[in-house]
Scaffold this active site. Structure first.
Site, PDB file in Angstrom:
ATOM      1  CB  CYS A   2     -28.403  -7.697 -70.151  1.00 48.85           C
ATOM      2  SG  CYS A   2     -27.913  -6.078 -70.793  1.00 48.85           S
ATOM      3  N   GLY A  28     -22.748 -10.018 -69.370  1.00 49.66           N
ATOM      4  CA  GLY A  28     -22.581  -8.589 -69.172  1.00 49.66           C
ATOM      5  C   GLY A  28     -21.563  -8.304 -68.095  1.00 49.66           C
ATOM      6  CG  ASN A 101     -30.908 -10.120 -72.658  1.00 54.73           C
ATOM      7  OD1 ASN A 101     -30.098  -9.393 -73.221  1.00 54.73           O
ATOM      8  ND2 ASN A 101     -31.018 -11.407 -72.930  1.00 54.73           N
ATOM      9  N   GLY A 102     -32.152  -7.162 -74.085  1.00 52.69           N
ATOM     10  CA  GLY A 102     -32.619  -6.995 -75.452  1.00 52.69           C
ATOM     11  C   GLY A 102     -32.555  -5.554 -75.890  1.00 52.69           C
ATOM     12  CE1 TYR A 257     -17.634 -14.436 -77.928  1.00 51.87           C
ATOM     13  CE2 TYR A 257     -19.519 -13.057 -77.391  1.00 51.87           C
ATOM     14  CZ  TYR A 257     -18.173 -13.343 -77.272  1.00 51.87           C
ATOM     15  OH  TYR A 257     -17.375 -12.556 -76.494  1.00 51.87           O
TER      16      TYR A 257
END
Length: 503
Positions: A2, A28, A101-102, A257
């Site tokens: 995210c 996201g 995020n995670g 990526y």
């Protein structure tokens, strides 16, 4: 993955938060949200969709205040319901909002603890709401009407002791400011920066440095593993290491990526790392395919371009753009469901026939995860007239689930799991396939910062650096997060929506 952002400024932050989220949109594309604070009152807007679709002029006008946080969501845990759009909020203590995020690997245990010890009810399936309530519970243990930075840092230290997994988070505490913190292994990225204005110094915390650059903030540094950075409501900066034994082991897939190439994460240029990935992969081709008959190197846009261009230069083979990308289609890797990924590939890419016709083509991609995209792109190349289609991956085979916030939950959906390179090549329809070696990937990535001794490379190696990830846990998340489970979740959401509309 995210994207998260937080700003403490001297004037309104709504536009800056919006602009920052658009820069982080690649992290996201499922949902977006912003919360601002103005004179002790919170204002929130969040919903499913891209940033530009969630926030219209009327919403922006309703987000006053010089302090705020924002989030763009990509669903790993939970579902793609608007109820799980972030930031999340709890009113006690003080009023706390959090963007995360995670992924927490012990979220279920924490959920039980929260209810048993604090009678806290978790209303969604999102581990982000769990993280928020753990933080709120630890703040509440202070038992004070007014807290200071020492209390906030102590709460985060206790949070680190309770939470396992990979997480970077930004929390806004009403009346106190914004705090960013990172798990003790530094798996997920988060940075902070500042800018000088006529009104004074302003601070910003974000997932990637590119968001700071775009808004005119100077990068100060990454938040260290286990560290917390607090910007109080007056604009004062406070930092403290809150973990007992921090270890820097960032996620290596960020460099492959996830991150934008113009970002710098933990002192490593993502762009330079991808150049070195291309170099390493070219040298492996020279070793293992010394008599190759490749006529042209073609990248699969966009992430693999940097590595593919360097690879072509190392091999002395022409580089060509063979695919035109429709930029209005979301990134296929992060689409929630196999059927949607399959439909989108041909909508997203179109082949330029003259670059393929009668040639032996080497297609270069950043990685191969499920194989769906690779298979269809190889077919596109053949239909465009390619004589042979070889395939190169700038990353090693993805053979294991990722449990730290990337949507690789099911080994049965990973095409390289329990397959040799030759079997993967056959499955995706390639005439030949070559993967990056893991040691070469690590060497290519850490060259900018040799102080980093290890990375989280669990999706390649199966080694989970936080511990506590066993077969039972992997089976559990596979049942919750595989494509079939997501399909059932979306069907249930659609049925509920239909019932609501009928009513």
């Amino acid at each position: 993955m995210c994207g998260i952002i937080g700003i403490v400024a001297k004037s309104a932050v709504n536009q800056a938060l919006y602009d920052g989220l658009t820069v982080l949109q690649h992290r996201g594309q499922d949902a977006a949200g912003i919360v601002t604070s103005d004179n002790g009152r919170l204002y929130m807007r969040k919903d499913n969709g891209l940033v530009r679709d969630v926030f219209h002029t009327r919403h922006m006008r309703n987000l006053p205040g010089n302090i705020g946080i924002g989030h763009v969501r990509y669903p790993t845990a939970g579902c793609s319901s608007s109820a799980e759009a972030q930031p999340f909020y709890v009113n006690s203590p003080y009023g706390v909002c959090l963007a995360h995020n995670g992924n927490l690997t012990n979220a279920d245990e924490l959920k039980e603890e929260l209810f048993r010890e604090g009678l806290r009810h978790i209303n969604t399936d999102s581990d982000s709401e769990v993280l928020l309530n753990v933080f709120a519970q630890e703040l509440q243990r202070c038992g004070k009407l007014r807290i200071d930075e020492n209390d906030i840092f102590a709460a985060i230290a206790r949070l680190h002791q309770r939470c396992r997994g990979g997480y970077a988070a930004i929390a806004m505490i009403t009346g106190y400011g914004v705090v960013g913190f990172r798990d003790p292994f530094g798996i997920r990225p988060v940075v902070f920066g500042k800018r000088d204005t006529e009104l004074g110094v302003e601070y910003m915390i974000a997932s990637e440095s590119v968001a700071l650059n775009t808004l005119g903030f100077d990068l100060v540094r990454d938040i260290a593993p286990g560290e917390a950075v607090l910007i109080d409501s007056e604009g004062g900066l406070h930092t403290r290491q809150c973990a007992d034994h921090p270890v820097c082991a960032p996620c290596i897939f960020e460099y492959v990526y996830l991150a934008r190439p113009d970002s710098i994460i933990d002192g490593i240029s993502v762009y330079q790392a991808r150049i070195r990935m291309g170099e390493k992969l070219a040298r492996k081709i020279q070793r293992e395919w010394p008599k190759h008959d490749i006529d042209v190197v073609i990248p699969i846009p966009d992430t693999s371009r940097t590595a593919a261009l360097q690879l072509s230069q190392e091999l002395g083979i022409a580089y060509r753009e063979g695919f035109v990308k429709n930029r209005y289609i979301a990134r296929t890797f992060i689409m929630p469901g196999q059927s949607q990924r399959k439909r989108s590939v041909r909508q997203k890419l179109n082949a330029i026939g003259m670059e393929f016709k009668g040639k032996n083509v080497l297609l270069v991609d950043d990685s191969i995860v499920r194989g769906t995209t690779s298979q269809q792109i190889i077919q596109l190349a053949r239909e465009a007239g390619a004589r042979k289609v070889y395939f190169a991956s700038a990353a090693p085979p993805v053979r294991y689930p990722n449990v730290y916030g990337i949507d690789m939950p099911s080994v049965h959906e990973l095409i390289a799991h329990e397959r040799s390179e030759q079997e993967v090549a056959q499955a995706i329809g390639a005439d030949g396939l070559i993967y990056q070696d893991l040691d070469d990937l690590i060497d290519a990535t850490r060259s900018d910062n040799t102080a980093i001794k290890r990375f989280d490379a669990s999706c390649f190696s199966g080694e989970y650096i936080t511990g506590g990830v066993d077969r039972r846990y992997l089976d559990h998340i596979e049942k919750l997060r595989c494509d079939s489970a997501k399909t059932q979740q979306r069907a249930a959401q659609n049925e509920a929506m239909d019932l609501h509309n009928d009513a």
